[in-house]
Enzyme design. Structure first.
Site, PDB file in Angstrom:
ATOM      1  CG  HIS A 124      -5.725   2.263   6.649  1.00 53.84           C
ATOM      2  ND1 HIS A 124      -5.921   0.972   6.216  1.00 53.84           N
ATOM      3  CD2 HIS A 124      -6.864   2.604   7.305  1.00 53.84           C
ATOM      4  CE1 HIS A 124      -7.112   0.546   6.593  1.00 53.84           C
ATOM      5  NE2 HIS A 124      -7.706   1.518   7.257  1.00 53.84           N
TER       6      HIS A 124
ATOM      7  NE  ARG B 125      -2.186   0.723   3.829  1.00 57.91           N
ATOM      8  CZ  ARG B 125      -1.453   1.438   4.691  1.00 57.91           C
ATOM      9  NH1 ARG B 125      -1.096   2.682   4.391  1.00 57.91           N
ATOM     10  NH2 ARG B 125      -1.079   0.916   5.842  1.00 57.91           N
TER      11      ARG B 125
ATOM     12  CE1 TYR C  99       2.062   2.537   8.067  1.00 63.34           C
ATOM     13  CE2 TYR C  99       0.986   4.215   9.397  1.00 63.34           C
ATOM     14  CZ  TYR C  99       1.016   3.423   8.267  1.00 63.34           C
ATOM     15  OH  TYR C  99       0.018   3.517   7.317  1.00 63.34           O
TER      16      TYR C  99
END
Length: 395
Positions: free
Chosen positions: A286, A282, A295
Site C-alpha cells: 500500500h 495492487r 495479509y
C-alpha cells in the site's frame, strides 16, 4: 412546471417482494487478452501509433520511477512513497482519453496520469524532496502533487475529500459553459467514506459533468474487498445514485481508454456524472509503511503478475508493428538514468525558508505564530545538525 412526484416511476406489488442480490449483473469491459490479442467480438478503440506508444512508454516510466523512489525511501532519502505497480493502466489509459482542459482530481496513486500530461522527472523529484524548486514550497508529503498548468488539482491525504470537490468543480465547469469535465480518482476503500456518497448524490442531482474513477485494487491497505462491503463492488452504488456506470478491466489499457473516452462523451453531451469501476490489483505494498506479506499470499500476487498491463500493451503494440524490444530496453535504461540524475540533483537543493510556514500564509502574521516561529528558529539554531539545509536524507 414539471411534475416532481417522486413516486411517478415506482411500480407497485400486492405481495411481499424481497429484492435479492443477483438481479443486476454488471459486466466488465475487456478488449485485450494478456497475450496481446483481442477478445472474441471485441473491437480495439481508435488509437494512432503515437498515442498508443505514449501510453505504453508512460507506464514503463512510472514503473521505473516507483522502483527507484521505493529504494530512495529505504535509503532514508525521502520519508514516504506510494507505488502504482500493477495499476498503471488505470491511471495512464484513462488520462490518455481526456482533453488537456479536463481537471484531474487524484487520490495518491495516479502519478501515471500526471506523467502522461507532461510532468517532468525533475518536478516529481522536487516535490518529493520538498526543496525550494517545489511549487508547493515543501508543505506536502511526498507524492502529494499538484500542477495548475496541467490541470492537476493538488492531492489531499484524507481519503475521499476530492470526491465532493470534483462534483462542485464540474458543476462550475458546466455553469461556465466550458467544453471540459472533471475526473476524480479514488480507491474502493475511499468509497466507504461519507464523501463518496455525498459527492455522487450531488453530481447526480445537479447533473455535473464528472467521471468518478474508482480503482478497485482489492485491498484498502490490509482489508480485502470482501471484508469492506457485501454488495457488487462499487459499480452497483453508482446505479443506486442514478449515475451511469461502467465496469472495466483495470489491467487492460485499451479497455480503460475506451471506457473513459465514452464516459467523457456522455458526461459532456448529457451533462451528467459517470462512474467507472476499474477492476485491478495492487502488486506493490500500500505504501512504504506497509508489508503485504502479512495479509495476502505470493500465489495470489503471481496470478495478477500474469495480467501485467505493461506486458499486455507491449504485446499488442508488437502485433501492430509499433514495438521494438531493443528500443524499449533503451527506454527503460534512459528512464533509470534520468530518475537517478534528477534524484541526486534535487536532494542537494536547499529547503524552503522556515519563515514560509507563516509569512507566506498570512498577510498579517498573528502574534502567537510569530512567537512560535521565533522559538522554532532558536531550536534549529541550537541543533543545526538535526535540520539540514538541503532536502536529502530524512533524519
Amino acid at each position: 412546471m414539471k411534475d416532481r412526484n417522486h413516486l411517478a416511476k415506482v411500480s407497485t406489488t400486492h405481495e411481499v417482494n424481497i429484492i435479492e442480490d443477483g438481479l443486476i449483473d454488471i459486466p466488465m469491459l475487456q478488449i485485450l487478452k494478456p497475450d496481446g490479442s483481442l477478445h472474441e467480438n471485441a473491437t480495439a478503440p481508435e488509437l494512432d501509433e503515437a498515442t498508443a506508444v505514449k501510453i505504453h512508454d508512460t507506464m514503463e516510466y512510472i514503473r521505473v520511477l516507483d522502483e527507484r523512489m521505493i529504494a530512495a525511501q529505504r535509503q532514508g532519502r525521502i520519508s514516504f512513497y506510494l507505488a502504482s505497480t500493477g495499476e498503471e493502466a488505470a491511471a495512464v489509459g484513462s488520462a490518455a482519453a481526456l482533453s488537456e482542459h479536463d481537471m484531474i482530481m487524484s487520490q495518491y496513486r495516479e502519478q501515471g496520469a500526471l506523467a502522461y500530461r507532461g510532468y517532468t522527472t525533475s518536478q516529481f523529484m522536487n516535490q518529493m524532496f520538498s526543496n525550494k524548486e517545489d511549487p508547493n514550497k515543501g508543505r506536502q508529503m511526498p507524492i502529494h502533487y499538484g500542477d495548475k498548468p496541467l490541470n492537476f488539482m493538488t492531492i489531499s491525504s484524507p481519503l475521499g475529500t476530492q470526491i465532493p470537490q470534483a462534483s462542485g468543480y464540474a458543476y462550475g465547469q458546466k455553469m461556465a459553459g466550458n467544453e471540459a469535465i472533471t475526473i476524480c480518482y479514488f480507491g474502493e476503500g475511499a468509497a466507504s467514506e461519507g464523501d463518496f456518497h455525498a459527492g455522487l448524490n450531488m453530481a447526480a442531482v445537479l447533473h455535473c459533468p464528472v467521471i468518478f474513477f474508482c480503482r478497485n485494487n482489492g485491498y484498502a491497505i490490509s482489508t480485502p474487498a470482501d471484508e469492506q462491503f457485501a454488495g457488487d463492488g462499487i459499480a452497483s452504488r453508482g446505479l443506486g445514485y442514478g449515475v451511469k456506470t461502467i465496469r472495466v478491466d483495470g489491467n487492460d489499457p485499451l479497455a480503460v481508454y475506451a471506457a473513459t473516452k465514452r464516459a467523457r462523451e456522455i458526461a459532456l453531451e448529457e451533462s451528467c456524472p459517470v462512474l467507472i469501476e476499474a477492476m485491478t490489483y495492487r502488486l506493490a505494498a500500500h505504501s512504504t509503511s506497509d508489508d503485504p506479506t502479512g495479509y495476502r499470499s505470493r500465489e495470489e500476487e503471481d496470478k495478477w503478475r500474469a495480467k501485467d498491463p505493461i506486458q499486455r500493451m507491449a504485446k499488442w503494440l508488437e502485433k501492430k508493428g509499433w514495438y521494438d524490444e531493443a528500443a524499449n530496453t533503451k527506454l527503460i535504461e534512459k528512464s533509470r538514468a534520468d530518475v537517478l540524475a534528477a534524484l541526486k540533483k534535487s536532494e542537494k537543493i536547499d529547503v524552503n525558508p522556515i519563515e514560509d510556514i507563516v509569512e507566506d500564509v498570512y498577510d498579517d502574521v498573528p502574534w502567537h505564530l510569530k512567537e512560535q516561529l521565533d522559538n522554532l528558529k532558536s531550536h534549529i539554531k541550537q541543533y543545526p545538525k538535526a535540520y539540514p539545509k538541503t532536502a536529502g536524507r530524512v533524519k
